[in-house]
Design an enzyme around this catalytic site. Structure first.
Site, PDB file in Angstrom:
ATOM      1  N   GLY A 116     -29.852  39.637 -75.232  1.00 25.12           N
ATOM      2  CA  GLY A 116     -30.983  39.835 -74.337  1.00 25.12           C
ATOM      3  C   GLY A 116     -31.945  40.842 -74.918  1.00 25.12           C
ATOM      4  CD  GLN A 121     -34.303  46.283 -75.142  1.00 28.01           C
ATOM      5  OE1 GLN A 121     -34.149  45.176 -74.648  1.00 28.01           O
ATOM      6  NE2 GLN A 121     -33.323  46.961 -75.720  1.00 28.01           N
ATOM      7  CB  CYS A 178     -28.855  49.330 -74.654  1.00 30.76           C
ATOM      8  SG  CYS A 178     -30.633  49.077 -74.657  1.00 30.76           S
ATOM      9  CG  LEU A 179     -29.476  45.545 -79.641  1.00 34.72           C
ATOM     10  CD1 LEU A 179     -30.191  44.236 -79.939  1.00 34.72           C
ATOM     11  CD2 LEU A 179     -28.479  45.868 -80.729  1.00 34.72           C
ATOM     12  CG  HIS A 220     -28.942  45.635 -70.112  1.00 35.18           C
ATOM     13  ND1 HIS A 220     -27.985  46.520 -70.537  1.00 35.18           N
ATOM     14  CD2 HIS A 220     -29.993  45.778 -70.955  1.00 35.18           C
ATOM     15  CE1 HIS A 220     -28.442  47.190 -71.589  1.00 35.18           C
ATOM     16  NE2 HIS A 220     -29.651  46.746 -71.873  1.00 35.18           N
ATOM     17  CD  GLU A 221     -32.228  42.333 -71.825  1.00 33.38           C
ATOM     18  OE1 GLU A 221     -33.225  43.049 -71.992  1.00 33.38           O
ATOM     19  OE2 GLU A 221     -31.257  42.336 -72.598  1.00 33.38           O
ATOM     20  CG  HIS A 224     -34.502  47.229 -71.050  1.00 30.78           C
ATOM     21  ND1 HIS A 224     -34.528  48.463 -71.654  1.00 30.78           N
ATOM     22  CD2 HIS A 224     -33.393  46.609 -71.527  1.00 30.78           C
ATOM     23  CE1 HIS A 224     -33.480  48.589 -72.461  1.00 30.78           C
ATOM     24  NE2 HIS A 224     -32.769  47.477 -72.399  1.00 30.78           N
TER      25      HIS A 224
END
Ligand code: ZN
Length: 261
Positions: A116, A121, A178-179, A220-221, A224
């Site tokens: 995702g 991001q 998370c990246l 999660h997304e 963001h």
């Protein structure tokens, strides 16, 4: 969310192939981090595009303008990750700019690899998310783990201006990463079922009823897009490095799995 192959890259930075991965899977010493309760993490590219330094490096190396270079992933601390993103005007969805952003997001997510990615991001404060989970990614985790997480493959989803509604009152505790918070994991409580409505990349209204791991990725997304990282919601004493993923939870931490209460 970050995906498991990132770990294999650390062991075989230059020679990663499917064959290498199979080798890793049969190696007890290396399988521990690979088989842990980690999951794909979310990714993010750099505000706008390449930094001046990177651009200069490209020029120095004779690469000229890196017009096709993918955006970098924005890391925690960058204000773009901590502020609400803006909606995309419906009339803008078909524009070259928005379509390019979506293409870049998909490429960055797959390159990471992740399951995702939200536009902030990659440094773009717009309400766009992409997500995808594959049989290949899932195959790197244990069957026991993916069953507990209700993790199933699904095709690429692009969602613009998503509105997420939590359904029911069932929640579960699992590690996620998370990246934008590279190298760490923590347990986060998420709803098991959500309904998400928004627009696809063609401007058509879509609705997805998600459950299990897909529901977690959506939550999660969408977080963001509100400037929220998983570390803002995690069970604090579960925060750890990826290398320590399989070590026991501290006293007082919730048990992994569906909340029992
Ligand atoms: Zn993330």
């Amino acid at each position: 969310m970050e995906s498991i192959q990132r770990l294999t890259h650390r062991f075989f930075p230059l020679t990663y192939t499917g064959k290498c991965l199979n080798t890793i899977s049969r190696t007890p010493l290396l399988i521990r981090p690979v088989s842990g309760p980690q999951q794909p993490v979310f990714i993010a590219p750099r505000r706008g595009h390449r930094s001046g330094l990177a651009a200069r490096a490209g020029w120095f190396l004779g690469k000229g303008e890196r017009k096709n270079a993918l955006p970098d992933i924005v890391k925690a601390g960058d204000p773009v990750l901590h502020e609400p993103a803006q909606e995309v005007g419906p009339e803008e969805i078909g524009s070259e700019r928005i379509q390019k952003i979506i293409d870049d997001m998909v490429k960055v997510m797959r390159k990471a690899p992740g399951v995702g990615l939200a536009a902030p991001q990659i440094g773009i404060p717009l309400r766009i998310i992409v997500l995808e989970d594959t049989r290949e990614y899932i195959s790197y985790a244990s069957k026991q783990e993916t069953t507990a997480q209700e993790r199933r493959p699904f095709d690429l989803l692009v969602m613009i201006n998503p509105k997420l509604k939590k359904k029911g009152n069932k929640t579960a505790f699992f590690f996620e990463g998370c990246l934008s918070v590279d190298g760490f994991r923590a347990v986060v409580e998420r709803h098991l079922e959500v309904e998400v409505t928004g627009f696809d990349r063609n401007g058509q209204e879509i609705k997805v009823d998600a459950s299990g791991w897909q529901a977690r990725i959506f939550q999660h997304e969408c977080d963001h897009l509100d400037g929220t990282l998983y570390v803002d919601k995690m069970v604090p004493r579960t925060f750890r490095t990826v290398d320590n993923l399989d070590l026991p939870l501290a006293l007082g931490c919730p048990k992994l799995g569906v909340r029992q209460s």
